[in-house]
Design an enzyme around this catalytic site. Structure first.
Site, PDB file in Angstrom:
ATOM      1  N   ARG A 235      62.561  89.569  77.552  1.00  0.00           N
ATOM      2  CA  ARG A 235      62.691  90.800  78.355  1.00  0.00           C
ATOM      3  C   ARG A 235      63.715  91.711  77.685  1.00  0.00           C
ATOM      4  NH1 ARG A 235      60.721  89.312  83.933  1.00  0.00           N
ATOM      5  NH2 ARG A 235      59.062  87.893  83.287  1.00  0.00           N
ATOM      6  N   GLU A 237      65.104  94.244  78.878  1.00  0.00           N
ATOM      7  CA  GLU A 237      65.915  95.012  79.833  1.00  0.00           C
ATOM      8  C   GLU A 237      67.377  95.037  79.412  1.00  0.00           C
ATOM      9  OE1 GLU A 237      64.152  93.599  84.040  1.00  0.00           O
ATOM     10  OE2 GLU A 237      64.424  92.120  82.472  1.00  0.00           O
ATOM     11  N   ARG A 243      72.850  87.161  85.924  1.00  0.00           N
ATOM     12  CA  ARG A 243      71.628  86.360  86.059  1.00  0.00           C
ATOM     13  C   ARG A 243      70.459  86.829  85.203  1.00  0.00           C
ATOM     14  NH1 ARG A 243      68.215  88.629  90.163  1.00  0.00           N
ATOM     15  NH2 ARG A 243      69.000  90.722  90.485  1.00  0.00           N
ATOM     16  N   HIS A 244      70.679  87.791  84.308  1.00  0.00           N
ATOM     17  CA  HIS A 244      69.605  88.255  83.427  1.00  0.00           C
ATOM     18  C   HIS A 244      69.885  87.892  81.977  1.00  0.00           C
ATOM     19  CE1 HIS A 244      68.707  90.941  86.875  1.00  0.00           C
ATOM     20  NE2 HIS A 244      67.471  90.758  86.465  1.00  0.00           N
ATOM     21  N   GLU A 386      67.004  84.822  93.443  1.00  0.00           N
ATOM     22  CA  GLU A 386      65.610  84.518  93.102  1.00  0.00           C
ATOM     23  C   GLU A 386      65.509  83.551  91.922  1.00  0.00           C
ATOM     24  OE1 GLU A 386      63.281  88.028  91.956  1.00  0.00           O
ATOM     25  OE2 GLU A 386      62.242  86.711  90.547  1.00  0.00           O
ATOM     26  N   SER A 389      58.962  83.884  91.131  1.00  0.00           N
ATOM     27  CA  SER A 389      58.046  84.879  91.676  1.00  0.00           C
ATOM     28  C   SER A 389      56.655  84.297  91.561  1.00  0.00           C
ATOM     29  CB  SER A 389      58.063  86.142  90.828  1.00  0.00           C
ATOM     30  OG  SER A 389      58.952  87.058  91.347  1.00  0.00           O
ATOM     31  N   ARG A 437      67.982  79.861  85.576  1.00  0.00           N
ATOM     32  CA  ARG A 437      68.413  80.217  86.935  1.00  0.00           C
ATOM     33  C   ARG A 437      68.405  79.003  87.861  1.00  0.00           C
ATOM     34  NH1 ARG A 437      66.122  86.100  88.740  1.00  0.00           N
ATOM     35  NH2 ARG A 437      66.962  87.252  86.957  1.00  0.00           N
TER      36      ARG A 437
HETATM   37  P1  ATP Z   1      62.198  89.719  88.477  1.00  0.00           P
HETATM   38  O1  ATP Z   1      62.040  88.366  88.009  1.00  0.00           O
HETATM   39  O2  ATP Z   1      61.295  90.157  89.565  1.00  0.00           O
HETATM   40  O3  ATP Z   1      62.452  90.717  87.390  1.00  0.00           O
HETATM   41  P2  ATP Z   1      64.871  89.783  88.835  1.00  0.00           P
HETATM   42  O4  ATP Z   1      65.722  88.792  89.496  1.00  0.00           O
HETATM   43  O5  ATP Z   1      64.999  89.986  87.387  1.00  0.00           O
HETATM   44  O6  ATP Z   1      63.455  89.438  89.227  1.00  0.00           O
HETATM   45  P3  ATP Z   1      64.326  92.464  89.472  1.00  0.00           P
HETATM   46  O7  ATP Z   1      63.054  92.426  90.244  1.00  0.00           O
HETATM   47  O8  ATP Z   1      64.349  92.954  88.063  1.00  0.00           O
HETATM   48  O9  ATP Z   1      65.065  91.070  89.605  1.00  0.00           O
HETATM   49  O10 ATP Z   1      65.340  93.195  90.304  1.00  0.00           O
HETATM   50  C1  ATP Z   1      65.708  92.677  91.538  1.00  0.00           C
HETATM   51  C2  ATP Z   1      67.040  93.245  91.881  1.00  0.00           C
HETATM   52  O11 ATP Z   1      67.983  92.847  90.888  1.00  0.00           O
HETATM   53  C3  ATP Z   1      67.037  94.726  91.872  1.00  0.00           C
HETATM   54  O12 ATP Z   1      66.735  95.231  93.150  1.00  0.00           O
HETATM   55  C4  ATP Z   1      68.447  95.058  91.476  1.00  0.00           C
HETATM   56  O13 ATP Z   1      69.279  95.131  92.609  1.00  0.00           O
HETATM   57  C5  ATP Z   1      68.918  93.859  90.691  1.00  0.00           C
HETATM   58  N1  ATP Z   1      68.992  94.199  89.290  1.00  0.00           N
HETATM   59  C6  ATP Z   1      68.029  94.154  88.359  1.00  0.00           C
HETATM   60  N2  ATP Z   1      68.461  94.549  87.172  1.00  0.00           N
HETATM   61  C7  ATP Z   1      69.747  94.854  87.338  1.00  0.00           C
HETATM   62  C8  ATP Z   1      70.765  95.360  86.490  1.00  0.00           C
HETATM   63  N3  ATP Z   1      70.548  95.624  85.203  1.00  0.00           N
HETATM   64  N4  ATP Z   1      71.987  95.550  87.009  1.00  0.00           N
HETATM   65  C9  ATP Z   1      72.230  95.278  88.303  1.00  0.00           C
HETATM   66  N5  ATP Z   1      71.320  94.832  89.156  1.00  0.00           N
HETATM   67  C10 ATP Z   1      70.095  94.631  88.700  1.00  0.00           C
HETATM   68  P1  AMO Z   2      59.229  87.438  87.158  1.00  0.00           P
HETATM   69  O1  AMO Z   2      59.366  88.628  86.304  1.00  0.00           O
HETATM   70  O2  AMO Z   2      59.765  87.513  88.547  1.00  0.00           O
HETATM   71  O3  AMO Z   2      57.716  87.007  87.331  1.00  0.00           O
HETATM   72  O4  AMO Z   2      59.881  86.201  86.430  1.00  0.00           O
HETATM   73  C1  AMO Z   2      59.766  84.889  86.949  1.00  0.00           C
HETATM   74  C2  AMO Z   2      61.110  84.220  87.031  1.00  0.00           C
HETATM   75  O5  AMO Z   2      61.754  84.255  85.786  1.00  0.00           O
HETATM   76  C3  AMO Z   2      63.159  84.388  85.944  1.00  0.00           C
HETATM   77  N1  AMO Z   2      63.621  85.602  85.300  1.00  0.00           N
HETATM   78  C4  AMO Z   2      64.699  85.670  84.505  1.00  0.00           C
HETATM   79  N2  AMO Z   2      65.595  84.752  84.122  1.00  0.00           N
HETATM   80  C5  AMO Z   2      66.574  85.129  83.291  1.00  0.00           C
HETATM   81  N3  AMO Z   2      66.695  86.382  82.797  1.00  0.00           N
HETATM   82  C6  AMO Z   2      65.812  87.350  83.135  1.00  0.00           C
HETATM   83  N4  AMO Z   2      65.934  88.564  82.623  1.00  0.00           N
HETATM   84  C7  AMO Z   2      64.760  87.015  84.034  1.00  0.00           C
HETATM   85  N5  AMO Z   2      63.734  87.707  84.574  1.00  0.00           N
HETATM   86  C8  AMO Z   2      63.063  86.831  85.320  1.00  0.00           C
HETATM   87  C9  AMO Z   2      63.416  84.439  87.421  1.00  0.00           C
HETATM   88  C10 AMO Z   2      62.108  84.902  87.966  1.00  0.00           C
HETATM   89  O6  AMO Z   2      61.931  84.473  89.283  1.00  0.00           O
HETATM   90  N6  AMO Z   2      54.469  86.675  85.792  1.00  0.00           N
HETATM   91  C11 AMO Z   2      55.416  86.541  86.870  1.00  0.00           C
HETATM   92  C12 AMO Z   2      55.410  85.178  87.480  1.00  0.00           C
HETATM   93  C13 AMO Z   2      54.145  84.850  88.221  1.00  0.00           C
HETATM   94  O7  AMO Z   2      53.780  85.612  89.126  1.00  0.00           O
HETATM   95  O8  AMO Z   2      53.547  83.818  87.898  1.00  0.00           O
HETATM   96  C14 AMO Z   2      56.794  86.897  86.339  1.00  0.00           C
HETATM   97  O9  AMO Z   2      57.048  86.953  85.177  1.00  0.00           O
HETATM   98  O10 AMO Z   2      63.740  83.112  87.827  1.00  0.00           O
END
Ligand code: ATP
Ligand code: AMO
Length: 463
Positions: A235, A237, A243-244, A386, A389, A437
């Site tokens: 990713r 991002e 947590r990212h 989270e 998903s 995570r």
């Molecule tokens: P996903 O797996 O769906 O990407 P995620 O845990 O990465 O899950 P996002 O769906 O990207 O989360 O975003 C969920 C929430 O996380 C957002 O509503 C936002 O509050 C927070 N978030 C995401 N990116 C950032 C960031 N760069 N800085 C702060 N908060 C963030």
């Molecule tokens: P999603 O984007 O929510 O869903 O990602 C699934 C799970 O991956 C983890 N995750 C991350 N962990 C660390 N760093 C990140 N930047 C990051 N982004 C996501 C989280 C999240 O719950 N294709 C769908 C899944 C599906 O529907 O099968 C998907 O990628 O634990």
């Protein structure tokens, strides 16, 4: 011999041990202690100059000159200690007969391992006593990861990570899932959105896979009824959060659905309850070790995982004074708060929130039959964050193309994927888990960099 196997049942035996010299303490010209370490275990080796044992004062002096963390071989006899030992080492000693240095470490290491292994409580206690100890920052740890990984808590974290991954495979194999591998070099985004690492693939624009999403679904179209994959997910991002990561380990699954997408939730329920039980019962030493440096409350979970409708979650937040846009997403703070509310009301740190609004889910998510403003989708939380998903997917090409277009995706870039659903495709759904995570949140660690061995975040590409 393995240090972890040394106890009073082998007292009197001769052993040969190779380990890292964690501490070297001269006592006198004739006596010294060398603490040897292998992974999470340490043992105290005693050198006493004596003609009977063939140990000279030169040998004692030689050993006290070893640098910390040098790799050392010891031949000696296991003995019961004269004085009580620290609870964290083996409860026997080794009376050294011979000692060899196999490979020296530099005299001053960039991280002091003892400091790196201390808990915050230790630091506070030392400070109160007027002692000055150096806290080792996260960046320093990551810069010198080959040393930092030697702390007992790191040894435990990555053993737990391995167990989670292994249980994921084992459980899904027992439910007739087939392990697959999908490409990581692909032509476009899989989740929609622009957060992809771009590259050139033999001159053609390409990117690193954002998830195995499109391919795991195409495997279902290809007649595999249930599939899973463990692999890297990329990713791009610029998310500088606790947590990212830019690269993480994705645990993905996809399956045919017979009647209802809750069949997918049932798999998650069985899978995670078995993972949590396994960790609690079989990783006691690892969990205790992490707890010593980073104290945490054990995870509360129910034998049957709680499933909560998204609307009820929104209502709970509203009643607790947090206004949420009902058809919007929960922000990080709201998710945390909902985690606390659910724990108070249902006594669990682990739950599934289902039936999310359409507007906040990826294009491939199946809208609800009764109300297409909602979806057959869910997220799964540990301690209000989270980890998963998932959803039922759209299995008709027309609706899929329509939803992709509505989400601003150029359907020509995913035409092979969309066409797969016109050749006969069963109803199906699945989920994706972030391995780092799961470990971070199970152990209530405060940063995902602690559960990634060599984390890739927006700032870090080395080591
Ligand atoms: P996903 O797996 O769906 O990407 P995620 O845990 O990465 O899950 P996002 O769906 O990207 O989360 O975003 C969920 C929430 O996380 C957002 O509503 C936002 O509050 C927070 N978030 C995401 N990116 C950032 C960031 N760069 N800085 C702060 N908060 C963030
Ligand atoms: P999603 O984007 O929510 O869903 O990602 C699934 C799970 O991956 C983890 N995750 C991350 N962990 C660390 N760093 C990140 N930047 C990051 N982004 C996501 C989280 C999240 O719950 N294709 C769908 C899944 C599906 O529907 O099968 C998907 O990628 O634990």
């Amino acid at each position: 011999s393995q240090i972890g196997d040394l106890d009073d049942s082998v007292a009197g035996r001769s052993v040969l041990i190779r380990g890292a010299a964690q501490a070297i303490r001269p006592v006198s010209k004739k006596m010294a202690f060398v603490v040897l370490r292998q992974s999470m275990s340490t043992v105290q080796c005693v050198l006493v100059a004596s003609a009977d044992a063939g140990v000279s004062t030169q040998m004692v002096r030689f050993a006290t000159a070893f640098s910390k963390e040098s790799i050392v071989d010891v031949e000696g006899v296991v003995s019961l200690p004269k004085e009580p030992l620290k609870a964290t080492t083996q409860q026997v000693e080794i009376q050294v007969r011979k000692i060899y240095c196999i490979n020296r470490a530099i005299p001053t290491l960039p991280i002091n391992l003892e400091d790196a292994a201390r808990s915050e409580a230790d630091f506070e206690k030392a400070e109160l006593a007027g002692e000055k100890l150096v806290r080792v920052g996260q960046d320093t740890r990551l810069n010198y990861r080959a040393i930092d990984l030697r702390t007992p808590s790191n040894q435990a974290v990555f053993r737990i990570q391995c167990q989670v991954e292994n249980k994921f495979r084992e459980f899904l194999l027992s439910k007739d899932f087939v392990g697959i591998h999908t490409p990581k070099l692909i032509s476009g985004s899989s989740e929609g959105g622009a957060a992809v690492f771009k590259l050139l693939y033999n001159g053609q624009p390409a990117c690193l896979a954002q998830s195995p999403q499109l391919y795991k679904q195409m495997a279902i179209c290809g007649g595999f009824e249930r599939v899973f994959e463990v692999g890297p997910v990329f990713r791009a991002e610029n998310s500088n959060t606790h947590r990212h990561l830019c690269e993480f380990v994705g645990l993905d699954a996809e399956m045919e659905i017979k009647e209802h997408y809750f069949e997918v939730c049932d798999i998650i329920d069985g899978l995670f309850v078995s993972i949590f039980k396994h960790l609690t019962e079989n990783c006691k030493k690892e969990l205790e070790t992490i707890n010593r440096q980073y104290p945490f409350e054990p995870l509360k979970y129910l034998d049957k995982t709680l499933k909560l409708p998204y609307e009820e979650g929104v209502q709970m937040l509203k009643e607790a004074g947090t206004e949420i846009e009902p058809m919007g997403d929960l922000n990080t703070e709201a998710e945390k708060k909902l985690g606390r509310l659910v724990r108070e009301k249902y006594n669990t740190d682990f739950f599934i929130l289902y039936r999310y609004p359409l507007a906040v889910r990826p294009f491939y998510t199946m809208p609800c039959y009764d109300n297409p403003a909602y979806t057959n989708s869910f997220d799964v939380f540990i301690r209000g964050e989270e980890i998963i998903s998932g959803a039922q997917r759209i299995h008709t090409p027309e609706l899929l193309a329509k939803r992709a277009t509505e989400c601003g995706i150029d359907v020509s870039t995913i035409s092979a994927y969309i066409e797969s659903f016109s050749y006969g495709a069963p109803p199906h759904g699945g989920f994706g888990v972030g391995l780092e995570r799961v470990v971070m949140l199970f152990c209530a660690l405060n940063n995902i960099r602690k559960t990634s061995m060599f984390p890739r975040d927006p700032q870090r590409l080395v080591p």
